[in-house]
Design a protein around this motif. Sequence first.
Motif, short mmCIF file in Angstrom:
data_model
loop_
_atom_site.label_atom_id
_atom_site.label_comp_id
_atom_site.label_asym_id
_atom_site.label_seq_id
_atom_site.Cartn_x
_atom_site.Cartn_y
_atom_site.Cartn_z
N GLU A 182 -40.20 -6.92 -42.48
CA GLU A 182 -39.31 -5.86 -41.99
C GLU A 182 -38.64 -6.23 -40.66
O GLU A 182 -37.66 -5.59 -40.25
CB GLU A 182 -40.07 -4.53 -41.85
CG GLU A 182 -41.08 -4.47 -40.73
CD GLU A 182 -42.48 -4.98 -41.10
OE1 GLU A 182 -43.40 -4.82 -40.28
OE2 GLU A 182 -42.65 -5.54 -42.20
N LEU A 183 -39.14 -7.27 -39.99
CA LEU A 183 -38.51 -7.72 -38.75
C LEU A 183 -37.08 -8.20 -38.98
O LEU A 183 -36.27 -8.21 -38.06
CB LEU A 183 -39.32 -8.85 -38.10
CG LEU A 183 -40.68 -8.47 -37.52
CD1 LEU A 183 -41.41 -9.71 -37.03
CD2 LEU A 183 -40.52 -7.46 -36.40
N PHE A 184 -36.77 -8.58 -40.22
CA PHE A 184 -35.42 -9.01 -40.54
C PHE A 184 -34.40 -7.91 -40.23
O PHE A 184 -33.28 -8.19 -39.83
CB PHE A 184 -35.31 -9.41 -42.02
CG PHE A 184 -33.96 -9.93 -42.39
CD1 PHE A 184 -33.62 -11.24 -42.14
CD2 PHE A 184 -33.01 -9.10 -42.98
CE1 PHE A 184 -32.35 -11.73 -42.47
CE2 PHE A 184 -31.76 -9.56 -43.30
CZ PHE A 184 -31.43 -10.88 -43.05
N TYR A 212 -44.91 -14.71 -37.25
CA TYR A 212 -46.13 -15.11 -37.97
C TYR A 212 -46.88 -16.20 -37.21
O TYR A 212 -48.11 -16.15 -37.08
CB TYR A 212 -45.80 -15.59 -39.39
CG TYR A 212 -47.03 -15.98 -40.15
CD1 TYR A 212 -47.85 -15.01 -40.72
CD2 TYR A 212 -47.39 -17.31 -40.28
CE1 TYR A 212 -49.00 -15.36 -41.40
CE2 TYR A 212 -48.54 -17.67 -40.96
CZ TYR A 212 -49.34 -16.69 -41.52
OH TYR A 212 -50.49 -17.05 -42.19
N LEU A 213 -46.15 -17.18 -36.69
CA LEU A 213 -46.79 -18.25 -35.94
C LEU A 213 -47.45 -17.74 -34.66
O LEU A 213 -48.51 -18.21 -34.27
CB LEU A 213 -45.78 -19.34 -35.59
CG LEU A 213 -45.27 -20.18 -36.77
CD1 LEU A 213 -44.13 -21.09 -36.32
CD2 LEU A 213 -46.41 -20.99 -37.38
N LYS A 214 -46.82 -16.74 -34.03
CA LYS A 214 -47.36 -16.19 -32.78
C LYS A 214 -48.53 -15.24 -33.02
O LYS A 214 -49.55 -15.31 -32.35
CB LYS A 214 -46.28 -15.43 -32.01
CG LYS A 214 -45.30 -16.29 -31.28
CD LYS A 214 -44.32 -15.38 -30.54
CE LYS A 214 -43.36 -16.14 -29.68
NZ LYS A 214 -42.42 -15.24 -29.01
N LYS A 215 -48.37 -14.31 -33.97
CA LYS A 215 -49.33 -13.20 -34.14
C LYS A 215 -50.19 -13.30 -35.39
O LYS A 215 -51.06 -12.46 -35.60
CB LYS A 215 -48.57 -11.86 -34.18
CG LYS A 215 -47.64 -11.63 -33.03
CD LYS A 215 -48.32 -10.94 -31.92
CE LYS A 215 -47.30 -10.70 -30.80
NZ LYS A 215 -47.62 -9.66 -29.94
N GLY A 264 -33.56 -13.87 -39.78
CA GLY A 264 -34.54 -14.46 -40.69
C GLY A 264 -35.60 -15.28 -39.98
O GLY A 264 -36.76 -15.31 -40.40
N LEU A 265 -35.21 -15.96 -38.90
CA LEU A 265 -36.18 -16.77 -38.14
C LEU A 265 -37.24 -15.93 -37.45
O LEU A 265 -38.32 -16.42 -37.12
CB LEU A 265 -35.44 -17.60 -37.09
CG LEU A 265 -34.83 -18.90 -37.56
CD1 LEU A 265 -34.00 -19.52 -36.44
CD2 LEU A 265 -35.90 -19.86 -38.02
N MET A 315 -37.81 -12.83 -31.16
CA MET A 315 -37.30 -14.18 -30.95
C MET A 315 -36.78 -14.74 -32.24
O MET A 315 -37.48 -14.68 -33.23
CB MET A 315 -38.42 -15.06 -30.41
CG MET A 315 -38.07 -16.52 -30.30
SD MET A 315 -36.80 -16.83 -29.10
CE MET A 315 -37.64 -17.88 -27.96
N PRO A 316 -35.60 -15.29 -32.28
CA PRO A 316 -34.57 -15.35 -31.26
C PRO A 316 -33.67 -14.13 -31.30
O PRO A 316 -33.63 -13.41 -32.30
CB PRO A 316 -33.78 -16.60 -31.65
CG PRO A 316 -33.86 -16.62 -33.14
CD PRO A 316 -35.22 -16.07 -33.47
#
Length: 163
Positions: A33-35, A24-27, A17-18, A41-42
Amino acid sequence: MNKGVYLALISIVLAQGLKIPIHYLKKKEWRPELFFGTGGMPSSHSAGVSTLTTYIALRRGLSTVDFALSLIYGLIVMYDAQGIRRQTGELTLKVNSMNDLIEKVQKEESLEFKQNDAKKLKEMLGHQPEEVAGGALFGALIGVIGHLCTKKDRKFRDFKVRF
């Protein structure tokens, strides 16, 4: 199941979930869908094994076979996550870019060439070392919190038994 397994599974879910807000903060792009994906990371692999190892260390002690097994298998999982799986991901990036190059060449070529649509390979398979370290630290934190909650639960049960 025992509490160590529950904590490791919770840690894996939380780490997955993180990945969404960290990405979002990086890109500056929202990708829920990354879940369900690997990599990023991490590292949820590292988080899960670190949670279990930390919980066992605090609950049973460093000199137990339980801890030794968890530590060794955890190190193998983390090494694999940043080693072999990362290399596979990098190779996949090169294969996908070759596919793009072939498409460009085909468009400029006058010969008719029929090819089945190739499905792009998944590129985010493994982890960078900092992603593994981030997952390991996150997992250790969850292991400590889980152990502290378990201690409170045990004290409460002992208190109830007396009355």
